[in-house]
Design a protein around this motif. Structure first.
Motif, short mmCIF file in Angstrom:
data_model
loop_
_atom_site.label_atom_id
_atom_site.label_comp_id
_atom_site.label_asym_id
_atom_site.label_seq_id
_atom_site.Cartn_x
_atom_site.Cartn_y
_atom_site.Cartn_z
N ALA A 216 0.83 -1.21 0.00
CA ALA A 216 0.00 0.00 0.00
C ALA A 216 0.86 1.26 0.00
O ALA A 216 0.62 2.21 -0.75
N GLY A 217 1.89 1.27 0.85
CA GLY A 217 2.78 2.42 0.89
C GLY A 217 3.56 2.60 -0.38
O GLY A 217 3.77 3.73 -0.86
N GLN A 218 3.99 1.49 -0.96
CA GLN A 218 4.75 1.56 -2.21
C GLN A 218 3.93 2.16 -3.34
O GLN A 218 4.44 2.94 -4.15
N ALA A 219 2.64 1.82 -3.39
CA ALA A 219 1.77 2.37 -4.43
C ALA A 219 1.71 3.89 -4.33
O ALA A 219 1.78 4.59 -5.35
N LEU A 224 3.65 9.38 -6.09
CA LEU A 224 4.23 10.69 -5.77
C LEU A 224 5.59 10.89 -6.41
O LEU A 224 5.97 12.03 -6.71
N ALA A 225 6.33 9.80 -6.60
CA ALA A 225 7.67 9.90 -7.19
C ALA A 225 7.88 8.72 -8.13
O ALA A 225 8.51 7.73 -7.74
N PRO A 226 7.34 8.80 -9.36
CA PRO A 226 7.48 7.68 -10.29
C PRO A 226 8.93 7.32 -10.57
O PRO A 226 9.26 6.15 -10.80
N GLU A 227 9.81 8.30 -10.55
CA GLU A 227 11.23 8.07 -10.78
C GLU A 227 12.03 8.62 -9.60
O GLU A 227 11.75 9.72 -9.12
N ARG A 228 13.01 7.87 -9.18
CA ARG A 228 13.90 8.36 -8.13
C ARG A 228 14.92 9.31 -8.72
O ARG A 228 15.44 9.09 -9.82
N GLY A 229 15.22 10.37 -7.99
CA GLY A 229 16.25 11.30 -8.43
C GLY A 229 17.63 10.74 -8.18
O GLY A 229 17.79 9.57 -7.80
N PRO A 230 18.68 11.54 -8.37
CA PRO A 230 20.04 11.09 -8.12
C PRO A 230 20.23 10.71 -6.65
O PRO A 230 19.52 11.19 -5.77
#
Length: 296
Positions: A216-219, A224-230
């Motif tokens: 649930a949290g991962q969804a 909120l952040a489809p891609e992780r930044g650096p």
């Protein structure tokens, strides 16, 4: 052969003042507090997808282990050998430490696909398995069966991640949550009856509620952040790891104390608490880290 599989007298001459703390350290890698630190930190700082797969694998392995422990009701070695008192009332075969260590560490090495990862995985896996023998809480039979089950878990998991199950990964996350919840009454129906050592149903099923909260949290995290930044600076990673784990254990303590104060049943506190911790690890904590500008 019977003597080799079950006799523990050979362990006693190996014990020493320096070896016992080492064995205790390795065996700690198979207890709940370690997993509550390792899995979230891996999710926050390393690879969300990889550590979600690892959480699923550990959940499957733990439930299978508990089912067979309760089915076989295999007695552990004589308590006179024990140097770990945390296993009171738990059957021996298959060793949960061995099964989860083999599945977890070898799977990580398989995912990373680097020689250093395989070397580290083999060392840690051997250390965890041998520590259970050294501490006198499992015999060779328990370790061999647990290790075999761990390897089988990896084989099953590779199959589940194959193209034949692509349809499952395309389903909405709420379907995944519904299936996890549906497994609880299903497993209750097929769980072996309580034996002389009691039943481990409660403890092992709590893993499914942790996984429920995790998914649930991962969804929410992915939305909120489809891609992780650096990758953040080292000091930010340290703050996230230390601060995030301190908060996690504070939440855990608060749930336990709050449940006792309210007179809630062990099941409500345990299952609800596990789901909350899973949701915190993959949902609330990343949201807080992004709000504090510790990660993108």
């Amino acid at each position: 052969m019977e003597d080799f599989l079950h006799n523990m007298d050979w362990v006693l001459p190996l014990r020493s003042d320096w070896a016992t703390p080492v064995a205790t350290g390795f065996t700690w890698l198979g207890y709940t507090p370690f997993f509550l630190m390792f899995l979230p930190v891996g999710y926050w700082l390393w690879d969300r997808a990889m550590f979600t797969r690892l959480a699923v694998l550990i959940a499957i392995t733990a439930v299978v282990n508990g089912w067979f422990k309760d089915l076989w009701q295999d007695t552990r070695p004589d308590p006179k050998y024990w140097l770990d008192g945390r296993i009171e009332g738990s059957p021996g075969r298959p060793s949960g430490h061995a099964q989860v260590a083999v599945a977890m560490w070898l799977w990580l090495a398989y995912e990373i696909r680097k020689s250093w990862a395989w070397i580290a995985a083999i060392i840690i896996t051997f250390g965890v398995c041998f520590s259970r023998l050294y501490l006198g809480v499992h015999d060779v039979d328990d370790i061999l069966v647990g290790s075999a089950f761990g390897l089988a878990s990896i084989g099953l998991f590779i199959l589940l991640l194959g193209p034949s199950f692509d349809f499952w990964r395309r389903l909405p996350f709420w379907v995944h949550l519904a299936v996890i919840l549906a497994l609880v009454p299903l497993l209750w129906a097929v769980w072996p009856p309580e034996g002389p050592a009691g039943s481990s149903f409660f403890g092992h099923i709590a893993v499914l509620f942790l996984l429920f909260g995790w998914v649930a949290g991962q969804a929410i995290d992915y939305r909120l952040a489809p891609e992780r930044g650096p990758r953040p600076a080292i000091w930010k990673q340290i703050v996230m790891a230390v601060g995030g784990i301190v908060v996690l254990f504070a939440i855990r303590a608060g749930i336990d104390n709050g449940g006792d104060a309210l007179g809630l049943s062990r099941a409500i506190t345990g299952y609800g608490g596990a789901a909350i911790l899973g949701f915190y690890a993959t949902g609330l904590a990343p949201m807080a880290f992004r709000a504090l500008k510790l990660m993108r």
